[in-house]
Design a protein around this motif. Structure first.
Motif, PDB file in Angstrom:
ATOM      1  N   PRO A 169       0.798  -1.233   0.000  1.00  0.00           N
ATOM      2  CA  PRO A 169       0.000   0.000   0.000  1.00  0.00           C
ATOM      3  C   PRO A 169       0.826   1.277   0.000  1.00  0.00           C
ATOM      4  N   SER A 172       1.650   2.595  -3.382  1.00  0.00           N
ATOM      5  CA  SER A 172       0.582   2.715  -4.363  1.00  0.00           C
ATOM      6  C   SER A 172       0.553   4.081  -5.051  1.00  0.00           C
ATOM      7  N   ALA A 191      -8.037  -0.319  -7.268  1.00  0.00           N
ATOM      8  CA  ALA A 191      -7.168  -0.574  -6.122  1.00  0.00           C
ATOM      9  C   ALA A 191      -7.889  -1.445  -5.103  1.00  0.00           C
ATOM     10  N   VAL A 194      -8.645  -1.106  -0.198  1.00  0.00           N
ATOM     11  CA  VAL A 194      -8.748   0.277   0.265  1.00  0.00           C
ATOM     12  C   VAL A 194      -9.652   0.385   1.497  1.00  0.00           C
ATOM     13  N   TYR A 201      -4.055   3.142   2.933  1.00  0.00           N
ATOM     14  CA  TYR A 201      -4.444   3.643   1.615  1.00  0.00           C
ATOM     15  C   TYR A 201      -4.962   5.078   1.631  1.00  0.00           C
ATOM     16  N   TYR A 204      -3.272   7.285  -0.874  1.00  0.00           N
ATOM     17  CA  TYR A 204      -3.664   6.898  -2.229  1.00  0.00           C
ATOM     18  C   TYR A 204      -5.049   7.447  -2.575  1.00  0.00           C
TER      19      TYR A 204
END
Length: 245
Positions: A169, A172, A191, A194, A201, A204
């Motif tokens: 993660p 990412s 993804a 999450v 995450y 991200y």
């Protein structure tokens, strides 16, 4: 109402047979993984970071035989997304033992052919994934690049139609930034994990939902939350410059 069969989207019985078996093998690991993460449950529930980094994961032999794969409906959804996009080039960050890779490659083949480029940090896992992919009859569609994805994905053979983010993660965002110049307008980025690993995450999700970064993005209800993002039109001059680096 009859429960839908995710494997019904597949047109190749050989692929379906291999995927059914691999998903069953992954199911057998569920309770062991649940026990392993039991001590991390409070952090997960509170949305805190819990993930290992790549060096720690490589040292930890516990994960050496673990699938940590997409669930069946997720696999079917990604397969259908590839079909809808008529994708010819798909990139995957985090191949593991190749379950998701097979779902993606089967769709690319059904589209008439192309390439799925997978990445795997652990050589032993990449070798086992390759065996599964060959068993499914998809070796001519798939290329697995072994090592750090931030190095192995620097050069790609063309515009990317879809990317699956399912690796470490904390990498990412950097992986998406690396892929962004290659993602065509309308390309999809999916993804995993999450919703399960909210803390890990969060950077991200923040990045993908900021329209200044070139995506529109939302959470869809697979495995407590899967992020689904679409590439918006890019600045062609900046894209060409980034690809040349």
């Amino acid at each position: 109402m009859t429960k839908p069969d995710p494997f019904s989207v597949l047109t190749d019985s050989r692929v379906a047979r291999v995927l059914r078996r691999l998903h069953e093998e992954a199911d057998e690991q569920f309770f062991g993984l649940a026990l392993h993460y039991l001590s991390k449950l409070p952090a997960l529930l509170l949305g805190r970071k819990v993930a290992l980094d790549d060096a720690s994961a490589l040292r930890s032999r516990y994960f050496a035989d673990k699938f940590i794969a997409l669930e069946r409906p997720q696999g079917a959804f990604c397969h259908q997304t590839v079909r809808a996009l008529r994708a010819k080039l798909v990139v995957e960050f985090g191949t593991s033992f190749g379950i998701s890779t097979i779902w993606l490659a089967a769709a690319v083949r059904a589209n008439g052919g192309g390439k799925v480029i997978g990445t795997e940090f652990v050589p032993e896992k990449a070798a086992r994934a390759q065996k599964h992919i060959e068993e499914a009859g998809l070796a001519d569609i798939v290329e697995i690049r072994v090592g750090d994805a931030l190095e192995t994905l620097r050069v790609l053979p063309g515009d990317v139609d879809m990317a699956l983010i399912d690796g470490f993660p904390q990498k990412s965002v950097d992986v998406v930034k690396l892929l962004r110049p290659w993602l065509r307008t309308g390309a999809v980025v999916v993804a995993d994990n999450v919703g399960v690993m909210k803390g890990d995450y969060r950077p991200y999700v923040d990045f993908m939902r900021d329209p200044r970064n070139g995506f529109t993005s939302m959470l869809i209800p697979f495995k407590s939350g899967t992020e689904y993002s679409v590439r918006t039109p890019a600045n062609p001059d900046r894209t060409a410059e980034a690809k040349a680096v």
